[in-house]
Design a protein around this motif. Sequence first.
Motif, short mmCIF file in Angstrom:
data_model
loop_
_atom_site.label_atom_id
_atom_site.label_comp_id
_atom_site.label_asym_id
_atom_site.label_seq_id
_atom_site.Cartn_x
_atom_site.Cartn_y
_atom_site.Cartn_z
N LYS A 115 0.83 -1.20 0.00
CA LYS A 115 0.00 0.00 0.00
C LYS A 115 0.86 1.25 0.00
N ILE A 116 1.93 1.22 0.81
CA ILE A 116 2.83 2.38 0.89
C ILE A 116 3.52 2.60 -0.45
N LEU A 117 3.93 1.51 -1.08
CA LEU A 117 4.61 1.60 -2.37
C LEU A 117 3.69 2.19 -3.43
N ASN A 118 2.45 1.72 -3.46
CA ASN A 118 1.49 2.26 -4.44
C ASN A 118 1.23 3.74 -4.19
N GLY A 119 1.14 4.12 -2.93
CA GLY A 119 0.90 5.52 -2.60
C GLY A 119 2.04 6.40 -3.05
N LYS A 120 3.28 5.95 -2.83
CA LYS A 120 4.44 6.75 -3.22
C LYS A 120 4.54 6.82 -4.74
N ARG A 121 4.23 5.73 -5.43
CA ARG A 121 4.28 5.74 -6.90
C ARG A 121 3.24 6.70 -7.46
N ASN A 122 2.04 6.67 -6.92
CA ASN A 122 0.99 7.58 -7.39
C ASN A 122 1.39 9.03 -7.17
N LYS A 123 2.03 9.31 -6.06
CA LYS A 123 2.46 10.67 -5.77
C LYS A 123 3.51 11.13 -6.78
N LEU A 124 4.46 10.21 -7.08
CA LEU A 124 5.48 10.55 -8.07
C LEU A 124 4.87 10.75 -9.46
N LEU A 125 3.89 9.93 -9.81
CA LEU A 125 3.25 10.08 -11.11
C LEU A 125 2.51 11.41 -11.21
N GLN A 126 1.88 11.84 -10.10
CA GLN A 126 1.20 13.13 -10.10
C GLN A 126 2.18 14.28 -10.27
N GLN A 127 3.43 14.05 -9.87
CA GLN A 127 4.46 15.07 -10.02
C GLN A 127 5.16 14.97 -11.38
N GLY A 128 4.71 14.01 -12.20
CA GLY A 128 5.30 13.84 -13.52
C GLY A 128 6.61 13.08 -13.52
N LYS A 129 6.93 12.41 -12.43
CA LYS A 129 8.19 11.66 -12.33
C LYS A 129 7.93 10.20 -12.65
N THR A 130 7.69 9.93 -13.91
CA THR A 130 7.32 8.58 -14.34
C THR A 130 8.45 7.58 -14.14
N ALA A 131 9.66 7.97 -14.47
CA ALA A 131 10.80 7.05 -14.35
C ALA A 131 11.06 6.67 -12.90
N GLU A 132 11.01 7.70 -12.02
CA GLU A 132 11.24 7.41 -10.59
C GLU A 132 10.17 6.48 -10.04
N ALA A 133 8.92 6.68 -10.49
CA ALA A 133 7.83 5.82 -10.03
C ALA A 133 8.02 4.39 -10.47
N ALA A 134 8.52 4.20 -11.68
CA ALA A 134 8.72 2.85 -12.20
C ALA A 134 9.88 2.16 -11.49
N ASP A 135 10.89 2.93 -11.10
CA ASP A 135 12.07 2.33 -10.46
C ASP A 135 11.90 2.08 -8.97
N LEU A 136 10.90 2.69 -8.38
CA LEU A 136 10.71 2.57 -6.92
C LEU A 136 10.34 1.13 -6.54
N THR A 137 11.05 0.59 -5.53
CA THR A 137 10.81 -0.79 -5.07
C THR A 137 10.49 -0.79 -3.58
N ALA A 138 10.05 -1.96 -3.12
CA ALA A 138 9.75 -2.13 -1.68
C ALA A 138 10.99 -1.93 -0.84
N LYS A 139 12.14 -2.36 -1.36
CA LYS A 139 13.40 -2.17 -0.63
C LYS A 139 13.70 -0.69 -0.44
N ASP A 140 13.40 0.10 -1.45
CA ASP A 140 13.63 1.55 -1.33
C ASP A 140 12.79 2.15 -0.20
N VAL A 141 11.55 1.66 -0.08
CA VAL A 141 10.66 2.16 0.98
C VAL A 141 11.22 1.80 2.35
N LEU A 142 11.64 0.55 2.51
CA LEU A 142 12.18 0.10 3.80
C LEU A 142 13.49 0.82 4.13
#
Length: 275
Positions: A115-142
């Motif tokens: 859930k946290i990962l999806n939330g962070k990806r959606n936030k990045l997509l809203q900011q237009g950071k498509t590449a960062e959203a695609a590269d974000l992993t669960a390990k990055d969150v932890l």
Amino acid sequence: MYLTLLNGTGYIFDVDDCMDLRTKHRIMGALVGTANSRGWSTSEAALPLALTNYETQLLIDEGIAVLVSKVVDLSKQPDSAKLMAYKEEFDRRLLAQADALKAEKLRETKRHVDKILNGKRNKLLQQGKTAEAADLTAKDVLDEIGNHFEFDRQNALVEVPCAHLPNHSAQLYTDRIYDTDSLKYRVFHDLWKRGKYVTAGDAFGADFLVYPGDPLLYHASHIVIVQSTPAIRPLELIAKVRLSVIVNKRCVFAHATTAGNQIAYQTVAWSNPSK
């Protein structure tokens, strides 16, 4: 087991001794310390454990504990070595709290990482950071949670009194704490010898409360009134028995036998003929 003499009775500062008294010897005492920075409350009481005078005397008489006075040694101003040792131990405890809190935060994050990962990806997509959203992993969150974790000492658990420092002296106290010839002590001792859990009964207008098991698990089943003679005045009999009915307990009157060397008990139950 050592009881520390304070205010004319015994106190326990060691948690293992506290549990031994409760589980092995059926001695309850009362927690009088606080683990709450806002002040003491019955729901959050902590060590030390204060014993009543008759509980202290019983433990001494039964050879379970000895009473010692530490006033001489514990009243001394600590030297620099003791202060340093205390600071190091205090810092070690805070560090242990920080590690435990961090581990718990990571465990909780791992449970909801999707859930946290999806939330962070959606936030990045809203900011237009498509590449960062695609590269974000669960390990990055932890990793982000672990690297940015901060432990505020102001939120640390309040240190409660514990066992005294190992290097201190004490003087054995041999005077009586409570009159062992008094009827109240003899009744308490007799009930305890019968395997009962016994506590003070002041809150219920009685001398003692008797429990069928550990008071943490059971309500008191009887209130005990200590009588100097077997005779009971009618008005007192009615008052005490009605009180026991209101609090859903049996009323027991205790007194010495005619010979005076034994304790006799009389249980009285309230009967309502209209029911």
